[in-house]
Motif scaffolding. Structure first.
Motif, short mmCIF file in Angstrom:
data_model
loop_
_atom_site.label_atom_id
_atom_site.label_comp_id
_atom_site.label_asym_id
_atom_site.label_seq_id
_atom_site.Cartn_x
_atom_site.Cartn_y
_atom_site.Cartn_z
N THR A 119 -36.24 -14.70 53.53
CA THR A 119 -34.95 -15.19 53.10
C THR A 119 -35.05 -14.81 51.67
O THR A 119 -33.77 -15.05 50.97
N LYS A 121 -34.21 -12.51 49.60
CA LYS A 121 -33.72 -11.17 49.74
C LYS A 121 -32.98 -11.36 48.34
O LYS A 121 -32.48 -12.57 48.02
N MET A 123 -29.75 -11.37 45.96
CA MET A 123 -28.05 -11.73 46.06
C MET A 123 -27.55 -10.59 45.67
O MET A 123 -27.69 -9.97 44.73
N VAL A 124 -26.54 -10.22 46.47
CA VAL A 124 -25.95 -8.81 46.07
C VAL A 124 -24.22 -9.27 45.47
O VAL A 124 -23.76 -10.25 46.24
N THR A 125 -24.27 -9.04 44.20
CA THR A 125 -22.90 -9.39 43.68
C THR A 125 -21.94 -8.09 43.50
O THR A 125 -22.36 -7.14 42.98
N GLU A 126 -20.62 -8.44 43.81
CA GLU A 126 -19.75 -7.16 43.44
C GLU A 126 -18.52 -7.60 43.03
O GLU A 126 -17.99 -8.81 43.28
N MET A 127 -18.10 -6.69 41.91
CA MET A 127 -16.77 -7.27 41.33
C MET A 127 -16.08 -5.86 41.02
O MET A 127 -16.42 -4.86 40.74
N ASP B 73 -30.45 -21.65 55.91
CA ASP B 73 -31.37 -21.98 54.83
C ASP B 73 -31.13 -20.78 53.72
O ASP B 73 -30.89 -19.64 54.18
N THR B 75 -31.61 -19.70 49.40
CA THR B 75 -32.23 -20.08 47.91
C THR B 75 -31.13 -20.93 47.13
O THR B 75 -29.96 -20.16 46.83
N ASN B 78 -29.17 -19.20 44.11
CA ASN B 78 -28.24 -18.31 44.58
C ASN B 78 -26.95 -18.55 44.36
O ASN B 78 -26.02 -18.32 43.91
N ARG B 81 -25.96 -20.14 41.07
CA ARG B 81 -25.53 -18.81 40.09
C ARG B 81 -24.23 -18.35 40.31
O ARG B 81 -23.35 -18.00 39.64
N ALA B 82 -23.92 -18.20 41.93
CA ALA B 82 -22.61 -17.60 42.48
C ALA B 82 -21.58 -18.58 41.87
O ALA B 82 -20.68 -18.09 41.22
N PHE B 101 -27.80 -8.19 57.08
CA PHE B 101 -28.58 -9.71 57.41
C PHE B 101 -27.56 -10.71 57.04
O PHE B 101 -26.51 -10.52 56.55
N VAL B 120 -14.76 -11.34 42.47
CA VAL B 120 -16.10 -11.13 42.40
C VAL B 120 -16.57 -11.70 43.89
O VAL B 120 -16.30 -12.77 44.46
N THR B 121 -17.45 -10.90 44.23
CA THR B 121 -17.96 -11.34 45.72
C THR B 121 -19.67 -11.33 45.44
O THR B 121 -19.98 -10.42 45.07
N HIS B 122 -20.08 -12.52 46.08
CA HIS B 122 -21.37 -12.46 46.09
C HIS B 122 -21.88 -12.94 47.31
O HIS B 122 -21.41 -13.59 48.26
N ASP B 123 -22.83 -11.88 47.83
CA ASP B 123 -23.56 -11.81 49.24
C ASP B 123 -24.83 -12.72 49.09
O ASP B 123 -25.67 -12.23 48.53
N ILE B 124 -24.65 -13.97 49.63
CA ILE B 124 -25.97 -14.61 49.55
C ILE B 124 -26.78 -14.56 50.71
O ILE B 124 -26.38 -15.13 51.71
N PRO B 125 -27.96 -13.97 50.90
CA PRO B 125 -28.69 -14.02 52.07
C PRO B 125 -29.13 -15.19 52.68
O PRO B 125 -29.43 -16.06 51.94
N VAL B 126 -28.78 -15.41 53.87
CA VAL B 126 -29.27 -16.85 54.49
C VAL B 126 -30.11 -16.53 55.77
O VAL B 126 -29.96 -15.32 56.25
N LYS B 127 -30.83 -17.72 56.10
CA LYS B 127 -31.50 -17.33 57.48
C LYS B 127 -30.91 -18.71 58.39
O LYS B 127 -30.91 -19.62 57.86
#
Lengths: 326, 271
Positions: A119, A121, A123-127, B73, B75, B78, B81-82, B101, B120-127
């Motif tokens: 879990t 990993k 966070m990936v942010t793109e702008m 689930d 973090t 994340n 912050r996003a 994922f 602005v795009t944030h990809d927040i990993p989730v489980k």
């Protein structure tokens, strides 16, 4: 000799090595029937320390492999300590530690097997910034560079506070070299100018296994050199290496928007000014996913000679000052 | 399994950001419970709810018709912050996506200086949490309390509890229906008690409950002081309403209301 340390004992072993390192610079490692002994003595021979780890301390303990006589070795304390440098990290991520001693190849191998929480990993942010948001934009479509965000933020916050425009110059890897060129960030007004030169990662570095969960601050290549025999002249002084690059790029390729910076006095000219291909030496990276330090230095020195086929000029990308942005 | 929601109102966006920041302070990982009517943040032994009234659009499809919910689930930091980058945003969209994922993709539309939109795009990993673990994450049933009392200023409580923590890990909280609350620590060498008076008690749930109990009689619960401190430390803003419900020797239930976000926090008694 082969042994396996698991769970909390990895940290115990690490702590023992830390405490031994306070005494001596060399570690004597000897697998005995009643356990693995780690010993050290200080240089003035006034202190001696020994830890004996019983076979039960290990999940697996094999003092001697059949047919071989008992081995023992002496290694640099610094090297062994480096494995257990950060006890906090060791405690959190290391699942098991495998130590083996090979007499034939005279090698002591320490392997740390780490666990990764799926879990956690990054966070990936793109702008995306539209063309109209730039004061000036000149870039080749599809070019991508990767650089260390943490290092860039220093200049970004300066530009914001000083209310200055920020310009970025970057280049795709040219045809003559497959090494990534640095990105140059600059601010300028009538009273001052500032330049940040940041290394970038190449495509192949990005796709290496270590890059599965990229965190930009880990991608910054180590700019401190390995001290190797014939490049020792430059090993200790990377700032000057940069200055050579800045100076010579301005001279040789006038199209670059990088102003010249006076060389510091007493700097010797590079002694191996060959083009990139000659400077390649098979030196492995210090960290996975980072360009090898030696090659990185070659990157700068290679630019001294104008390459036979000039790569396309840099693409200046000027971003408006960051006032008002989060 | 689908989820998409949108916030366009600045005040709602602010709330959501604040709730997320509060959660991030309380715990490292949190669970998002997405049900047809709302979104809940669930922390292992406490729960906070963010109602659907934040979202101008809300669509979800659980794992199945009978189990129409999604548990994720992530973090907490994340998400917090996003959302911080969403200050002054035009709109915020959240949706469940799969980019190598499972991710919660937060898309923020910002107004740029040149008055065009920037995204602005944030990809927040989730489980995704499997169905069999859902029972641990249900909304807790609020037990009938022996005493219900309004809390004093949380900041005051926090500084007192912080000092007490240096002396003992074991704290006794007691309160009565006369508006008195005591925080006590007892060790071999010293006993320290802080008395709060005139706090007021919320009106009783039912008529009989209040008549049975003598107003001076204290209900007490022994708890781990660190859990109390963790809760108090997570409160950045003074809540609109803060009630403490005590079930003697069983559990302390904090019921906080931050404008329209309710936070329930449970601390079980030490056995």
């Amino acid at each position: 000799m082969k042994c396996l340390v698991t769970g909390g004992n990895v940290k115990v072993l690490g702590k023992a090595v830390h405490s031994l390192s306070r005494i001596g610079d060399e570690l004597y490692l000897e697998p005995l029937e009643d356990g693995l002994s780690l010993r050290t003595v200080n240089s003035s021979r006034s202190a001696y320390a020994c830890f004996l780890f019983a076979p039960l301390f290990f999940q697996q303990y094999q003092a001697t492999t059949s047919g071989q006589e008992a081995l023992r070795c002496k290694i640099l304390m610094k090297s062994f300590l480096a494995v257990f440098r950060s006890l906090a990290t060791v405690e959190k991520t290391v699942e098991k530690c495998c130590i083996s001693l090979n007499g034939r190849s005279s090698r002591l191998v320490v392997q740390l097997h780490c666990k990764y929480d799926s879990t956690v990993k990054a966070m990936v942010t793109e702008m995306s910034i539209g063309e109209e948001d730039f004061q000036q934009l000149q870039a080749q479509e599809g070019v991508a560079i990767t650089f260390c965000l943490k290092e860039f933020r220093g200049l970004l916050s300066f530009a914001e506070s000083a209310n200055l425009s920020l310009s970025v110059h970057f280049d795709a890897p040219g045809r003559t070299c497959h090494l990534p060129r640095p990105a140059i960030f600059a601010v300028k007004d009538s009273l001052l100018d500032g330049h940040f030169v940041l290394a970038t990662l190449s495509e192949s570095d990005l796709h290496s296994p270590a890059m599965c969960s990229p965190e930009l601050h880990r991608l910054a290549p180590p700019l401190q050199a390995h001290s190797t025999p014939h490049l020792d002249d430059f090993a200790s002084d990377d700032i000057d290496s940069y200055m050579i690059a800045m100076e010579t790029t301005a001279d040789s390729e006038g199209s670059r928007a990088v102003p010249s910076i006076p060389l510091s006095p007493g700097l010797r000219p590079p002694c191996s000014p060959g083009p990139f291909s000659e400077d390649h030496e098979a030196e492995p990276s210090t960290e996975p996913g980072t360009p090898p330090p030696k090659k990185f230095r070659s990157l700068f020195f290679g630019s001294i000679l104008a390459p036979v086929h000039s790569p396309p000029g840099p693409s200046p990308v000027l971003a408006e000052d960051s006032e008002g942005e989060g | 399994m689908k989820f998409r929601a949108k916030i366009v109102d600045a005040a709602c966006l602010n709330h959501f950001t604040r709730v997320s920041a509060m959660i991030a302070k309380l715990a490292k990982t949190c669970t998002l419970r997405i049900s047809p009517e709302k979104l809940n943040f669930v922390l292992s032994d406490r729960a906070a709810s963010a109602g659907e009234n934040f979202f101008s659009e809300f669509q979800m499809e659980g794992i199945s018709a009978e189990n129409n919910a999604i548990y994720l689930d992530l973090t907490a930091e994340n998400l917090s912050r996003a959302l911080k980058t969403a200050q002054n945003a035009r709109a915020l969209k959240i949706k469940l996506t799969n980019k190598h994922f499972p991710c919660l993709t937060v898309s923020i539309e910002l107004l740029s200086v040149s008055s065009s939109s920037r995204v602005v795009t944030h990809d927040i990993p989730v489980k995704v949490i499997p169905r069999k673990l859902w029972k641990d994450l249900q909304e807790p049933t609020i037990p009938d309390s022996d005493v219900s009392i309004y809390l004093p200023a949380l900041k005051t409580m926090k500084s007192i509890v912080e000092k007490m923590k240096n002396i003992s890990n074991h704290l006794i909280m007691e309160a009565n229906l006369s508006g008195e609350l005591n925080l006590k620590i007892e060790t071999e060498l010293v006993c320290v008690t802080t008395h709060f008076k005139d706090l007021g008690n919320p009106p009783p749930a039912s008529e009989d409950a209040s008549q049975e109990r003598p107003p001076e009689q204290m209900a007490e619960v022994h708890i781990d002081i660190r859990k109390l401190l963790q809760f108090l430390a997570g409160q950045q803003v003074n809540p609109t309403r803060a009630v403490c419900n005590l079930v003697s020797n069983k559990i302390i239930h904090f019921d906080l209301l931050h404008e329209d976000v309710s936070l329930q926090y449970f601390i079980p008694a030490l056995s």
